[in-house]
Each structure stands twice: as structure tokens, then as C-alpha cells.
Design an enzyme around this catalytic site. Structure first.
Site, PDB file in Angstrom:
ATOM      1  CG  HIS A  37      -2.211  -0.775   0.947  1.00 16.18           C
ATOM      2  ND1 HIS A  37      -2.256  -2.152   0.955  1.00 16.18           N
ATOM      3  CD2 HIS A  37      -3.476  -0.363   0.645  1.00 16.18           C
ATOM      4  CE1 HIS A  37      -3.496  -2.546   0.682  1.00 16.18           C
ATOM      5  NE2 HIS A  37      -4.256  -1.478   0.494  1.00 16.18           N
ATOM      6  CE  LYS A  70      -6.098 -10.586  11.740  1.00 18.60           C
ATOM      7  NZ  LYS A  70      -5.426 -10.242  12.980  1.00 18.60           N
TER       8      LYS A  70
END
Lengths: 280, 183
Positions: free
Chosen positions: B37, B102
Site C-alpha cells: 500500500h 479483519k
């Protein structure tokens, strides 16, 4: 004086790295089954069933239970009448980790420097905690630590006036904040007392206990039970998707502390509670 | 009732997914986590193209284990999504339609999901071996030097997830936990 060759240590650490990552310990499997029996949430039940199935798949295929095969945390209790020969003990432990992570196709998760962040490519260095103990044996525990749960762990230096109530509030706040991040149902390791670093080490060491084995001190065992009960009222549930089974156990370890302090460390473990040990 | 979807995740499909839906995803998804990222952000800052078509895509926050000989991939469960929060709104603006991970997302990410219409799926943390069995192929398509953090094109079949936050901002973590909380 007993002699132990480093090769024996390398082999042991390699095997422990594999078994800790690939096999759910039987006590953990049973605790998850017990959790499934008392979980009320349908989603929560489904998550627990899948975690049990995951352990079966991992064992059958010789795969890691989780892709985060962790930082290799090692506890080494070194008997003072042991002479380690043929090389450097820490280097041997690191070589065992290197071999285990390679032969087990485990993920390399260590970066060389917290700011440079280049992967070391072999999951070393391990974090090794030594303790010199009487005797002529070596006990080695490999406890791979994933960072979903490690990142949610925390430490606070309470005051004596904060007392038991302060401890309870802090433990609950850490679990609540962790939510789904730490892969519940959790095992919550708590270190009470000592100095700052001693409390952290106690909390980590508490995670090497079999699930739900109580502290030998009855008062502390009662506190473990009470905290588990409170944690399971938070509603977080398996995978954080709601339910009654947020934690499988709370393990507390204590150490005498300073007249002015009450250090509390909370080290969370995911449901897998990975650790494997050997006595050489 | 499980909803079966095949990627790409179109606008219509996004609108049809609601918090609490059990979903099985088939098709291409992209594995990317922290370091990838950061690199993608640098590419965007430099005005360069991203390594894959972001519009209507799904990013899975994962860094798998290496594959054993004879296996397609190693253990491959979700990592904590919150660490990608600071990078996510910009990708959503470019059309990213779904993320899988999650844990909670920040209010900023949820606001961007509502604005640009996207879904956040939860996969079971710690079920990496089980989830790996739904992966049909794994190919590193960018930043190979990052090892486990390289960007992967994953072809999955019936990959099980649950809609945690939908494009309306409904949040399963909040609604379900409330049901079981005892004071």
C-alpha cells in the site's frame, strides 16, 4: 557438568518451530470445542467450527495454521550445570529458526530495522529470553507470536491506589479495544508486578501455559476466573463477530513489585496459542 | 443463504450486499498489505499507474506463506485491516469496490465507502489453512522484492467471507457485539 552440542539445539528448535506453527495443541483444540458447545451466536458457532476445521486441514497438509507464522519468541531455561559446546547458543537457536521456517514453508515476517523495514528473508533474529536455572538440562519453548494480537497488547504503570479494580479495568479495556484484530477467542496473558519489562515478560510467559491451567495462588486463580467471566460479557465473540466466547482463558503471572508501583502488562494471544517445548 | 459472487465487483453487486450477508467470492482478487500500500501510494503521488485495474476490484489484506511443492499457495488468512486505513480512501476514490480483512475500519474509511460505494468483507482471522484451500492460483504481479508483502493476483473459488460493513455504512461488528454484550 553435562555437555550439550549445539547441533542438538539447532535440531530441536527447527522441530519446535514446525510443530508450534502447524499443530494446534490438544488442550487448545479441546478449549475451542468447549467454546463451540457454549456459544450462542450462530455466526460465532460457524467461526469456531471453521477454526477447528482449519486445524485439521493444517495438520493434514503440513501447512501453517495461520499465515502469520510470527516472530520467533524463544524461552530458554538453561541449567547452570550445562556446558553448551560446538558453537554459540544464540546462533544455534537462530539457526534452528532459520531451518524450521525454510523447511516448513513458513512465512518470513521479520524486517531488519523498525524504520528501514527490509525483510531479513529467514525470519531471524529470534527474540530469546534466557533464564539460568539449577540443574543440567535445557528447556526450550518456541512461541511464535503473530502481530495481530501483539499489536493490541499493552502495558500500564498503575499506582498502588488503583489496586485490583484498576487491574481489571485495564485488562478489559485492552481486550475491548483489540476487538477482531487479535483473532478471538483469545487467551489473555497478564503480567502483574515487577518492573516495566518484567511485567511484559510475565504476560508473555503466561501464554506458554496450557489453556485454562490456573495460577497456583488461589487468589490469583480467582482473579483469572473473574476476568474471564467479565471478558466473555463484552460480546465481542469469535472473530469479533459477536458472541459469548471472546476468550478461552486468562493466565496471570505475578512478581513482587516496588512500594510505589503496580505494573500491569496484557499480552493477547489469538485462539491458536502457539507454543511447543522440549527438555534436552 | 450464501450469496455467490464473481469478480469484478460491479456497482450493482455492491448495492446488493448488506452487513451480515454470507458471501462466497470467485474470480480474481488482489493480495496487498502494508508495504504494498505504501508503494501504491508513492505511485499515485508520482502520477503513475497502479499495478492492476483498481476499478471494481477487491483487495485482500494478506501476506501468504510460501507454497509447499505440490500446493498452490501456503496458509493465507486475513491480516488486520486498520493498518491500511490511511491508504484506503484514495483507492476507494479510484473505484476500489471491496476490501477483505479483519478488524475495524476508521470512520474516514467508512465515510469514503459510503461516498464511493464499496463493501468491507471480513474473513476469519486465523483460518489461513482453510482459506488457502479456496485459492486456485497465485501470481506475484508487483513489488516482488517485498516477499510476503508483494502484490499478488489470486484466483479464488467460493472464498468464504461475511459482509461486515456495507455501502450504507451498516456495521456488523457494532450490531452483533451489542446483541451479546452483558453489563
Amino acid at each position: 557438568m553435562r555437555e550439550i552440542q549445539v547441533n542438538e539445539i539447532i535440531d530441536a528448535v527447527e522441530k519446535l518451530s514446525l510443530s508450534a506453527n502447524q499443530r494446534l495443541n490438544p488442550d487448545v483444540y479441546q478449549a475451542l470445542q468447549a467454546g463451540l458447545a457454549r456459544e450462542e451466536s450462530q455466526i460465532g458457532k460457524d467461526v469456531l467450527q471453521k477454526l477447528l476445521l482449519n486445524a485439521q486441514v493444517a495438520q493434514e497438509k503440513g501447512m501453517a495454521l495461520c499465515q502469520d507464522t510470527g516472530m520467533a519468541v524463544i524461552f530458554c531455561e538453561l541449567g547452570q550445570n550445562v556446558h553448551v559446546s560446538g558453537g554459540d547458543l544464540s546462533a544455534a537457536i537462530n539457526e534452528g529458526v532459520r531451518r524450521g521456517y525454510r523447511s516448513g514453508y513458513l512465512r518470513n515476517s521479520m524486517v531488519n530495522d523498525p524504520l528501514e523495514r527490509v525483510n531479513t528473508g529467514d525470519n531471524t533474529p529470534a527474540v530469546i529470553h534466557y533464564e539460568v536455572v539449577p540443574g543440567e538440562k535445557i528447556k526450550i519453548t518456541v512461541a511464535p507470536k503473530g502481530f495481530g494480537s501483539e499489536n493490541s497488547s499493552a502495558l500500564v504503570m498503575l499506582t498502588p491506589a488503583d489496586g485490583e479494580e484498576g487491574v481489571k479495568q485495564f485488562v478489559l479495556s485492552v481486550v475491548e479495544k483489540a476487538g477482531a484484530n487479535s483473532c478471538p477467542p483469545l487467551v489473555v496473558g497478564v503480567g502483574l508486578g515487577g518492573s516495566m519489562e518484567k511485567a511484559a515478560l510475565l504476560a508473555k510467559h503466561a501464554l506458554c501455559r496450557s489453556v485454562g491451567v490456573p495460577n497456583e495462588n488461589e487468589k490469583i486463580a480467582a482473579l483469572e476466573k473473574e476476568l474471564l467471566n467479565s471478558i466473555n460479557k463484552l460480546g465481542i465473540g469469535p472473530a469479533g463477530l459477536g458472541g459469548r466466547v471472546t476468550a478461552l482463558a486468562v493466565h496471570i503471572e505475578t512478581f513482587p513489585t516496588h512500594i510505589a508501583g503496580l505494573p500491569v502488562a496484557v499480552n493477547l494471544s489469538c485462539h491458536a496459542l502457539r507454543h511447543a517445548e522440549i527438555i534436552l | 443463504m450464501v450469496k455467490k459472487i464473481v469478480t469484478p465487483l460491479t456497482k450493482e453487486m455492491v448495492e446488493d450486499l448488506h452487513a451480515g450477508d454470507l458471501v462466497e467470492i470467485s474470480g480474481v482478487i488482489y493480495g496487498a498489505r502494508d508495504a504494498a500500500h505504501k508503494r501504491m501510494q508513492a505511485l499515485m503521488d508520482a502520477g503513475q499507474a497502479l499495478p492492476f485495474e483498481i476499478a471494481a476490484s477487491i483487495i485482500y489484506y494478506v501476506g501468504p506463506c510460501p507454497a509447499r511443492p505440490g500446493e498452490l499457495i501456503g496458509s493465507a488468512g486475513p491480516t488486520t485491516s486498520g493498518r491500511m486505513d490511511s491508504y484506503t480512501p484514495r483507492l476507494l476514490q479510484l473505484g476500489l469496490a471491496g476490501t477483505i480483512g479483519k478488524g475495524k475500519r476508521s470512520p474516514t474509511v467508512i465515510a469514503a465507502m459510503r461516498q464511493y460505494r464499496a463493501v468491507y468483507f471480513g474473513a476469519i482471522g486465523g483460518a489461513g489453512a482453510l482459506l488457502a484451500s479456496c485459492v486456485r492460483s497465485e501470481k506475484i504481479i508487483a513489488f516482488a522484492d517485498l516477499g510476503p508483502e508483494a502484490i499478488r493476483e489470486l484466483v479464488v473459488e467460493n472464498f468464504p467471507v461475511i459482509v461486515v460493513i456495507d455501502a450504507q455504512g451498516n456495521n456488523l461488528y457494532e450490531s452483533e457485539v451489542k446483541k451479546y454484550r452483558q453489563e
